[in-house]
Design a protein around this motif. Structure first.
Motif, PDB file in Angstrom:
ATOM      1  N   HIS A  87      43.381  31.850  39.676  1.00  0.00           N
ATOM      2  CA  HIS A  87      41.849  32.187  40.180  1.00  0.00           C
ATOM      3  C   HIS A  87      41.616  30.454  40.504  1.00  0.00           C
ATOM      4  CE1 HIS A  87      42.820  35.954  41.397  1.00  0.00           C
ATOM      5  NE2 HIS A  87      42.332  36.105  39.381  1.00  0.00           N
ATOM      6  N   ARG A  88      40.954  30.129  41.554  1.00  0.00           N
ATOM      7  CA  ARG A  88      40.109  28.641  41.599  1.00  0.00           C
ATOM      8  C   ARG A  88      38.945  29.347  41.495  1.00  0.00           C
ATOM      9  NH1 ARG A  88      45.323  28.806  42.998  1.00  0.00           N
ATOM     10  NH2 ARG A  88      46.915  26.627  43.322  1.00  0.00           N
ATOM     11  N   SER A  89      38.283  28.160  40.811  1.00  0.00           N
ATOM     12  CA  SER A  89      36.094  29.554  40.912  1.00  0.00           C
ATOM     13  C   SER A  89      35.261  27.476  40.911  1.00  0.00           C
ATOM     14  CB  SER A  89      36.162  30.469  40.241  1.00  0.00           C
ATOM     15  OG  SER A  89      36.167  30.145  38.821  1.00  0.00           O
ATOM     16  N   ALA A  90      34.078  27.748  40.750  1.00  0.00           N
ATOM     17  CA  ALA A  90      33.774  26.712  40.627  1.00  0.00           C
ATOM     18  C   ALA A  90      33.750  26.566  38.970  1.00  0.00           C
ATOM     19  CB  ALA A  90      31.681  26.969  40.804  1.00  0.00           C
ATOM     20  N   GLN A  91      33.969  27.355  38.005  1.00  0.00           N
ATOM     21  CA  GLN A  91      33.837  27.101  36.650  1.00  0.00           C
ATOM     22  C   GLN A  91      34.993  26.679  36.160  1.00  0.00           C
ATOM     23  OE1 GLN A  91      32.901  30.419  38.348  1.00  0.00           O
ATOM     24  NE2 GLN A  91      30.440  29.704  38.300  1.00  0.00           N
ATOM     25  N   GLY A  92      35.771  26.638  37.070  1.00  0.00           N
ATOM     26  CA  GLY A  92      37.322  26.383  36.974  1.00  0.00           C
ATOM     27  C   GLY A  92      38.659  27.028  36.881  1.00  0.00           C
ATOM     28  N   MET A  93      39.749  27.020  36.322  1.00  0.00           N
ATOM     29  CA  MET A  93      40.607  28.065  36.355  1.00  0.00           C
ATOM     30  C   MET A  93      41.037  28.640  35.899  1.00  0.00           C
ATOM     31  SD  MET A  93      42.708  24.902  39.443  1.00  0.00           S
ATOM     32  CE  MET A  93      43.912  26.437  39.699  1.00  0.00           C
ATOM     33  N   SER A  94      41.909  30.293  35.989  1.00  0.00           N
ATOM     34  CA  SER A  94      42.524  31.130  34.844  1.00  0.00           C
ATOM     35  C   SER A  94      43.417  31.519  35.678  1.00  0.00           C
ATOM     36  CB  SER A  94      40.810  32.000  34.808  1.00  0.00           C
ATOM     37  OG  SER A  94      40.507  32.394  35.658  1.00  0.00           O
ATOM     38  N   ALA A  95      44.506  32.342  34.688  1.00  0.00           N
ATOM     39  CA  ALA A  95      45.098  32.532  35.644  1.00  0.00           C
ATOM     40  C   ALA A  95      45.437  33.767  36.228  1.00  0.00           C
ATOM     41  CB  ALA A  95      46.538  32.923  34.274  1.00  0.00           C
ATOM     42  N   THR A  96      46.007  34.567  36.791  1.00  0.00           N
ATOM     43  CA  THR A  96      45.898  35.897  37.537  1.00  0.00           C
ATOM     44  C   THR A  96      47.239  36.460  36.513  1.00  0.00           C
ATOM     45  OG1 THR A  96      48.042  35.219  39.105  1.00  0.00           O
ATOM     46  CG2 THR A  96      45.962  34.198  40.145  1.00  0.00           C
ATOM     47  N   ASP A  97      47.195  37.759  37.763  1.00  0.00           N
ATOM     48  CA  ASP A  97      47.955  39.248  36.629  1.00  0.00           C
ATOM     49  C   ASP A  97      49.386  38.506  36.847  1.00  0.00           C
ATOM     50  OD1 ASP A  97      45.892  40.655  35.894  1.00  0.00           O
ATOM     51  OD2 ASP A  97      46.531  42.471  37.717  1.00  0.00           O
TER      52      ASP A  97
END
Length: 310
Positions: free
Chosen positions: A49-59
């Motif tokens: 997932h790409r967002s203003a807060q950074g990146m995190s893993a999808t399921d």
């Protein structure tokens, strides 16, 4: 799919940012982005997932992250195995220990590894035994201390310890029992603080009580070793457990452990390795040392309530 893509993906997840991962990996950010896109295209799934807060893993990314970690570890182990000398093992070894055993085994083992094999980096993972089984299957850890419940067929199993369960209270507890032992029926008359049913200890206790024609009354279910200790020290009840998770408190005199005279409740502690992933020289050295340390702890009486199976 290339190994570097796995390393890049793991770094992005670990650091939560493309820019931070690029700095750590010493590559430019556009190149890192391109490799991530190629990886997602090959897998046919969005991994991050790409967002203003950074990146995190999808399921899908979380699932792939676990596999990527295991693959990278096995590659590192393979390199170490080729480079190592059997007489002077070096490298990283990951060992999993259940929370209820680490109190007796972890510190003596760490000290023994540092003394005998200073070039081995021992990584200890303290988890529930169910989590350790999955990590051992996937190759994320090299070895695991587990409990023999008849379900360990996928592993090479080496018996270590037969661990007696005891009646344990805080010192000067209102639930303390006079004498050097206690009968099961008397132990069941007090409020018991026990792990939940997902822990291997609880079904063993329940089965023994049922076969004895008795019943457990008031039970406080607590799955955290730390919280269970606090509840005992607050004199909320007693417990029936192996001594290992409460060994420090017993040695300091904060708690008292009594054997259950008319019933034998125990569990078998074993050391497991994968049948499919060979051990490096360093992992084999740690395997031998785990067994040696456990034997010494039993022989010296420092692992209370434990008898050696070696």
């Amino acid at each position: 799919m290339e190994l570097r893509q796995l390393r890049y993906f793991v770094a992005i997840v670990d650091h939560g940012s493309l820019s931070r991962a690029a700095r750590v990996l010493h590559i430019v950010q556009p190149a890192l982005t391109q490799q991530l896109q190629l990886l997602e295209q090959e897998l046919g799934a969005q991994l991050l997932h790409r967002s203003a807060q950074g990146m995190s893993a999808t399921d899908a990314g979380k699932l792939f992250y676990e596999h990527a970690q295991a693959i990278l570890k096995q590659v590192g182990d393979a390199k170490s195995a080729v480079a190592q000398s059997a007489l002077r093992p070096t490298g990283t070894v990951a060992l999993g220990i259940p929370q209820s055993v680490s109190g007796a085994l972890a510190l003596p083992l760490l000290m023994a590894v540092r003394e005998k094999y200073p070039e081995i980096s021992l990584q200890l993972t303290e988890e529930l035994s169910g989590n350790l089984i999955e990590q051992l299957k996937s190759g994320r850890i090299n070895l695991a201390v587990l409990f023999d419940d008849g379900q360990l067929a996928p592993f090479i199993v080496k018996p270590m310890i037969e661990e007696q369960m005891m009646y344990i209270t805080c010192a000067n507890s209102r639930f303390a029992h006079l004498g050097t032992s206690i009968d099961l029926a008397a132990a069941l008359q007090v409020p018991l603080i026990l792990p939940g049913y997902q822990h291997g200890v609880r079904p063993r206790i329940e089965n023994l009580v049922r076969h004895a024609g008795l019943a457990i009354g008031d039970v406080i279910d607590i799955n955290s070793v730390a919280i269970l200790k606090s509840a005992l020290l607050a004199d909320m009840g007693a417990t029936i457990l192996p001594v290992a998770p409460l060994l420090s408190e017993i040695e300091r005199g904060e708690m008292i452990a009594l054997p259950i005279a008319d019933s034998h409740i125990s569990r078998t502690v074993v050391l497991c390795a994968s049948k499919n992933i060979p051990l490096t020289n360093a992992a084999s050295a740690v395997e031998r040392l785990v067994l040696e340390v456990a034997q010494t702890l039993c022989d010296s009486g420092r692992w209370l309530g434990a008898s050696s199976l070696m």
